[in-house]
Design a protein around this motif. Sequence first.
Motif, short mmCIF file in Angstrom:
data_model
loop_
_atom_site.label_atom_id
_atom_site.label_comp_id
_atom_site.label_asym_id
_atom_site.label_seq_id
_atom_site.Cartn_x
_atom_site.Cartn_y
_atom_site.Cartn_z
N ALA A 132 138.85 7.16 -26.17
CA ALA A 132 139.85 6.65 -26.33
C ALA A 132 139.50 4.96 -25.91
O ALA A 132 138.68 4.89 -24.91
CB ALA A 132 141.10 6.86 -25.46
N ARG A 133 140.12 4.10 -26.51
CA ARG A 133 139.90 2.68 -26.22
C ARG A 133 140.37 2.70 -24.54
O ARG A 133 141.69 3.02 -24.25
CB ARG A 133 140.57 1.83 -26.93
N PRO A 134 139.69 1.97 -23.68
CA PRO A 134 140.04 1.76 -22.32
C PRO A 134 141.57 1.21 -22.28
O PRO A 134 142.15 1.30 -21.26
CB PRO A 134 139.06 1.01 -21.52
N ASP A 135 141.68 0.10 -23.22
CA ASP A 135 142.79 -0.69 -22.90
C ASP A 135 144.40 0.21 -23.27
O ASP A 135 145.34 -0.34 -23.42
CB ASP A 135 142.84 -2.01 -23.62
N SER A 136 144.03 1.39 -24.01
CA SER A 136 144.95 2.35 -24.28
C SER A 136 145.24 3.37 -23.14
O SER A 136 146.24 4.17 -23.09
CB SER A 136 144.62 3.18 -25.51
N LEU A 137 144.45 3.19 -21.93
CA LEU A 137 144.67 4.24 -20.88
C LEU A 137 145.15 3.32 -19.56
O LEU A 137 145.18 2.01 -19.63
CB LEU A 137 143.46 4.65 -20.60
N SER A 138 145.39 4.18 -18.56
CA SER A 138 145.73 3.68 -17.35
C SER A 138 144.74 3.54 -16.17
O SER A 138 143.77 4.50 -16.28
CB SER A 138 146.90 4.25 -16.46
N CYS A 139 144.53 2.67 -15.45
CA CYS A 139 143.55 2.48 -14.49
C CYS A 139 143.61 3.93 -13.49
O CYS A 139 144.42 4.26 -13.14
CB CYS A 139 143.66 1.32 -13.49
N VAL A 140 142.59 4.43 -13.41
CA VAL A 140 142.53 5.54 -12.34
C VAL A 140 142.92 5.17 -11.04
O VAL A 140 143.05 6.08 -10.18
CB VAL A 140 141.23 6.53 -12.67
N ASP A 141 142.52 4.06 -10.73
CA ASP A 141 142.47 3.67 -9.17
C ASP A 141 144.09 3.01 -8.84
O ASP A 141 144.69 3.69 -7.91
CB ASP A 141 141.69 2.62 -8.71
N CYS A 142 144.51 1.99 -9.74
CA CYS A 142 145.79 1.43 -9.25
C CYS A 142 147.00 1.74 -10.24
O CYS A 142 147.95 1.59 -9.99
CB CYS A 142 145.68 0.08 -9.15
N GLY A 143 146.83 2.61 -11.51
CA GLY A 143 147.93 3.02 -12.42
C GLY A 143 148.14 1.88 -13.41
O GLY A 143 148.98 2.01 -14.12
N GLY A 144 147.67 0.60 -13.30
CA GLY A 144 147.95 -0.35 -14.04
C GLY A 144 147.10 -0.17 -15.20
O GLY A 144 146.38 0.98 -15.43
N PRO A 145 147.36 -1.07 -16.54
CA PRO A 145 146.62 -1.12 -17.56
C PRO A 145 145.16 -1.15 -17.42
O PRO A 145 144.54 -2.19 -16.92
CB PRO A 145 147.15 -2.11 -18.56
N ALA A 146 144.22 -0.25 -18.04
CA ALA A 146 142.53 -0.28 -17.79
C ALA A 146 142.25 -1.31 -18.87
O ALA A 146 142.96 -1.56 -20.14
CB ALA A 146 142.31 1.06 -18.03
N LYS A 147 140.94 -2.01 -18.52
CA LYS A 147 140.52 -2.56 -19.50
C LYS A 147 139.05 -2.62 -19.98
O LYS A 147 138.69 -2.77 -20.91
CB LYS A 147 140.25 -4.13 -18.70
N GLU A 148 138.52 -1.54 -18.94
CA GLU A 148 136.91 -1.27 -19.32
C GLU A 148 136.93 0.26 -18.76
O GLU A 148 137.66 0.68 -17.84
CB GLU A 148 136.31 -2.40 -18.51
N TYR A 149 135.48 0.83 -18.84
CA TYR A 149 135.32 1.81 -18.35
C TYR A 149 134.12 1.81 -17.35
O TYR A 149 133.23 0.66 -17.43
CB TYR A 149 134.40 2.76 -19.39
N ASP A 150 134.21 2.57 -16.31
CA ASP A 150 133.16 2.25 -15.07
C ASP A 150 132.21 3.67 -15.16
O ASP A 150 132.80 4.85 -15.21
CB ASP A 150 133.88 2.19 -13.74
N HIS A 151 131.01 3.51 -15.15
CA HIS A 151 129.98 4.59 -14.94
C HIS A 151 130.01 5.00 -13.29
O HIS A 151 129.18 4.40 -12.74
CB HIS A 151 128.81 4.27 -15.38
N HIS A 152 131.04 5.35 -12.97
CA HIS A 152 131.38 5.82 -11.62
C HIS A 152 130.28 6.73 -10.96
O HIS A 152 129.94 6.58 -9.61
CB HIS A 152 132.68 6.36 -11.35
N LEU A 153 129.50 7.27 -11.46
CA LEU A 153 128.53 8.45 -10.96
C LEU A 153 127.16 7.61 -11.06
O LEU A 153 125.94 8.12 -10.75
CB LEU A 153 128.40 9.72 -11.73
N GLY A 154 127.11 6.41 -11.76
CA GLY A 154 125.65 5.55 -11.80
C GLY A 154 125.26 5.82 -13.29
O GLY A 154 125.81 6.17 -14.15
N TYR A 155 123.95 5.25 -13.48
CA TYR A 155 123.21 5.31 -14.60
C TYR A 155 122.13 6.25 -15.18
O TYR A 155 121.45 6.00 -15.73
CB TYR A 155 122.82 3.79 -14.97
N LYS A 156 122.02 7.24 -14.27
CA LYS A 156 121.04 8.02 -14.53
C LYS A 156 121.39 8.86 -15.92
O LYS A 156 122.46 8.81 -16.26
CB LYS A 156 121.07 9.21 -13.47
#
Length: 80
Positions: A31-55
Amino acid sequence: MAGPLPHPPRDGDKLQARQRINVLVRTGRLARPDSLSCVDCGGPAKEYDHHLGYKAEHHYDVQPVCALCHAARDSKKKKQ
């Protein structure tokens, strides 16, 4: 075949990891990130975060976040 085979994933290659996610979004497999909610604050998301790093094994592990939460995550990572 729909084009050349992708290069094998490379550890620490931010550009390659981002491109892999962009392909998934462009082809409708993620899904496009702007169609989802931010996992941290619940607001509209704008991008994806590689939260586990770039390995290489984490190139597809992303979470949708808003720009402010993404910046906060990045500054927190730099402090560690």
